[in-house]
Motif scaffolding. Structure first.
Motif, PDB file in Angstrom:
ATOM      1  N   VAL A   1       1.131  -1.096  -0.063  1.00  0.00           N
ATOM      2  CA  VAL A   1      -0.294   0.028   0.183  1.00  0.00           C
ATOM      3  C   VAL A   1       1.018   1.643  -0.193  1.00  0.00           C
ATOM      4  CG1 VAL A   1      -1.749   1.431   1.250  1.00  0.00           C
ATOM      5  CG2 VAL A   1      -1.763  -1.230   1.280  1.00  0.00           C
ATOM      6  N   ASP A   2       0.580   2.376  -0.678  1.00  0.00           N
ATOM      7  CA  ASP A   2       0.834   3.654  -0.936  1.00  0.00           C
ATOM      8  C   ASP A   2      -0.151   4.707  -0.496  1.00  0.00           C
ATOM      9  OD1 ASP A   2       3.251   5.683  -0.505  1.00  0.00           O
ATOM     10  OD2 ASP A   2       2.440   6.544  -2.189  1.00  0.00           O
ATOM     11  N   LEU A   3      -0.395   5.166   0.601  1.00  0.00           N
ATOM     12  CA  LEU A   3      -1.327   5.990   0.650  1.00  0.00           C
ATOM     13  C   LEU A   3      -1.137   7.533   0.038  1.00  0.00           C
ATOM     14  CD1 LEU A   3      -1.594   5.662   4.428  1.00  0.00           C
ATOM     15  CD2 LEU A   3      -2.842   4.263   3.006  1.00  0.00           C
ATOM     16  N   TYR A   4      -3.047   7.826  -0.333  1.00  0.00           N
ATOM     17  CA  TYR A   4      -3.597   8.791  -0.998  1.00  0.00           C
ATOM     18  C   TYR A   4      -2.636   9.973   0.284  1.00  0.00           C
ATOM     19  CZ  TYR A   4      -8.129   7.681  -2.471  1.00  0.00           C
ATOM     20  OH  TYR A   4      -8.441   6.826  -3.721  1.00  0.00           O
ATOM     21  N   PRO A   5      -1.739  11.163  -0.578  1.00  0.00           N
ATOM     22  CA  PRO A   5      -1.058  11.920  -0.382  1.00  0.00           C
ATOM     23  C   PRO A   5      -1.712  12.790   0.287  1.00  0.00           C
ATOM     24  CG  PRO A   5      -1.472  11.932  -1.699  1.00  0.00           C
ATOM     25  CD  PRO A   5      -1.663  11.341  -1.713  1.00  0.00           C
ATOM     26  N   PHE A   6      -2.126  12.195   1.989  1.00  0.00           N
ATOM     27  CA  PHE A   6      -3.081  13.988   2.766  1.00  0.00           C
ATOM     28  C   PHE A   6      -1.865  15.122   2.819  1.00  0.00           C
ATOM     29  CE2 PHE A   6      -4.640  15.583   6.572  1.00  0.00           C
ATOM     30  CZ  PHE A   6      -6.257  16.177   6.513  1.00  0.00           C
ATOM     31  N   GLU A   7      -0.744  14.770   3.502  1.00  0.00           N
ATOM     32  CA  GLU A   7      -0.004  15.896   4.010  1.00  0.00           C
ATOM     33  C   GLU A   7       0.142  16.859   2.917  1.00  0.00           C
ATOM     34  OE1 GLU A   7       2.368  15.039   7.826  1.00  0.00           O
ATOM     35  OE2 GLU A   7       2.288  12.997   6.615  1.00  0.00           O
ATOM     36  N   GLN A   8       0.552  16.271   1.612  1.00  0.00           N
ATOM     37  CA  GLN A   8       1.045  17.236   0.771  1.00  0.00           C
ATOM     38  C   GLN A   8      -0.196  17.196  -0.621  1.00  0.00           C
ATOM     39  OE1 GLN A   8       1.942  14.032   1.419  1.00  0.00           O
ATOM     40  NE2 GLN A   8       3.652  12.808   0.245  1.00  0.00           N
ATOM     41  N   THR A   9      -1.292  16.827  -0.011  1.00  0.00           N
ATOM     42  CA  THR A   9      -2.741  17.600  -0.524  1.00  0.00           C
ATOM     43  C   THR A   9      -2.704  19.052   0.753  1.00  0.00           C
ATOM     44  OG1 THR A   9      -3.083  16.217  -1.358  1.00  0.00           O
ATOM     45  CG2 THR A   9      -5.211  17.551  -0.932  1.00  0.00           C
ATOM     46  N   VAL A  10      -2.607  19.085   1.855  1.00  0.00           N
ATOM     47  CA  VAL A  10      -2.830  20.044   2.625  1.00  0.00           C
ATOM     48  C   VAL A  10      -1.746  21.142   2.250  1.00  0.00           C
ATOM     49  CG1 VAL A  10      -2.821  20.753   4.912  1.00  0.00           C
ATOM     50  CG2 VAL A  10      -4.026  18.922   3.861  1.00  0.00           C
ATOM     51  N   ALA A  11      -0.772  20.492   2.509  1.00  0.00           N
ATOM     52  CA  ALA A  11       0.487  21.796   1.967  1.00  0.00           C
ATOM     53  C   ALA A  11       0.422  22.312   0.825  1.00  0.00           C
ATOM     54  CB  ALA A  11       1.989  21.058   1.853  1.00  0.00           C
ATOM     55  N   SER A  12      -0.448  21.853  -0.288  1.00  0.00           N
ATOM     56  CA  SER A  12      -0.353  22.711  -1.373  1.00  0.00           C
ATOM     57  C   SER A  12      -1.778  23.803  -1.434  1.00  0.00           C
ATOM     58  CB  SER A  12      -0.342  21.279  -2.652  1.00  0.00           C
ATOM     59  OG  SER A  12      -1.928  21.095  -2.611  1.00  0.00           O
ATOM     60  N   GLY A  13      -1.444  23.839  -0.871  1.00  0.00           N
ATOM     61  CA  GLY A  13      -3.058  24.441  -0.247  1.00  0.00           C
ATOM     62  C   GLY A  13      -4.459  23.926  -1.280  1.00  0.00           C
ATOM     63  N   ALA A  14      -4.726  22.868  -1.692  1.00  0.00           N
ATOM     64  CA  ALA A  14      -6.326  22.891  -1.884  1.00  0.00           C
ATOM     65  C   ALA A  14      -7.307  22.728  -0.993  1.00  0.00           C
ATOM     66  CB  ALA A  14      -5.768  21.009  -2.089  1.00  0.00           C
ATOM     67  N   SER A  15      -8.437  22.835  -1.683  1.00  0.00           N
ATOM     68  CA  SER A  15      -9.989  23.311  -1.286  1.00  0.00           C
ATOM     69  C   SER A  15     -10.131  22.256  -0.478  1.00  0.00           C
ATOM     70  CB  SER A  15     -10.812  22.857  -2.399  1.00  0.00           C
ATOM     71  OG  SER A  15     -10.822  21.880  -3.040  1.00  0.00           O
ATOM     72  N   GLU A  16     -10.844  22.765   0.740  1.00  0.00           N
ATOM     73  CA  GLU A  16     -11.531  21.596   1.339  1.00  0.00           C
ATOM     74  C   GLU A  16     -12.173  20.332   0.664  1.00  0.00           C
ATOM     75  OE1 GLU A  16     -14.773  21.962   4.864  1.00  0.00           O
ATOM     76  OE2 GLU A  16     -12.839  22.107   5.876  1.00  0.00           O
ATOM     77  N   ALA A  17     -12.713  20.174  -0.126  1.00  0.00           N
ATOM     78  CA  ALA A  17     -12.700  19.041  -0.558  1.00  0.00           C
ATOM     79  C   ALA A  17     -12.058  18.382  -1.257  1.00  0.00           C
ATOM     80  CB  ALA A  17     -14.277  19.725  -2.080  1.00  0.00           C
TER      81      ALA A  17
END
Length: 198
Positions: free
Chosen positions: A105-121
């Protein structure tokens, strides 16, 4: 060799495919069968390896925009079934649950997504459910199953395969389980931190 177990079937469900080629090649050379979903399955087949679709095992397609792919008794039964438990073995036979010996398994990149300034959705969609559940299931049943919980561990398994072929000792599986709960704990802590801030 302490409780050596042979790897016959591998479930592979990863976000990052980089670094996976060498591991797949070695597993294929050792005669390990692949089971996968979506993009990972396409990637495995693009390298010329046969790969059974998880949905052919479960008889369910990937649903809800990919939110539900692996969450099924035939998948989790295959990981959590205790090979030395007669009742588990009987139920696995009755419900045609395949033994899954290795979970990568390699998980969805949660922290990188937050760090990228992505939307809450977008951030919410990067909260991995199936992957984290596969990690926990594989780690819980480390007596029988090898769990590779992130791309950082691909090379660790490859080293073991190069030394021993497609089998692991109990100490190897316990080591991977320890790392798996570390990955799971870190991931949930990051998600909790984001929710607490927002």
């Amino acid at each position: 060799m302490a409780e050596a177990k042979k790897i016959k079937t591998a479930l592979i469900s990863v976000f990052h495919k980089d670094g996976l080629e060498e591991l797949l090649k070695k597993l294929n050379d050792e005669g390990v069968k692949f089971l996968s979903t979506g993009g990972t399955q396409t990637f495995i087949e693009s390298l010329g390896y046969e790969c059974q679709k998880v949905e052919d095992v479960t008889t369910y397609p990937s649903i809800l925009g990919g939110r539900v792919k692996t969450l099924h008794p035939k998948v989790f039964g295959g990981i959590l079934g205790r090979r030395d438990n007669e009742g588990d073995r009987e139920q696995m036979a009755k419900y045609e649950i395949p033994e899954i010996d290795l979970v990568v398994v390699d998980l969805y990149p949660f922290e990188q997504t937050v760090a990228s300034g992505a939307s809450e959705a977008d951030i919410i969609e990067k909260i991995d459910i199936g992957g984290i559940s596969l990690i926990r299931a594989g780690a819980k049943n480390f007596k029988d199953v090898v769990i590779v919980p992130s791309k950082a561990e691909y090379s660790v398994l490859l080293d073991i395969l190069n030394k021993k072929g497609a089998q692991t000792d109990l100490e190897d599986r316990r080591m991977f389980a320890t790392r798996a709960f570390g990955v799971s704990s870190h991931y949930d802590t990051a998600i909790h931190g984001w929710f607490a801030k927002n």
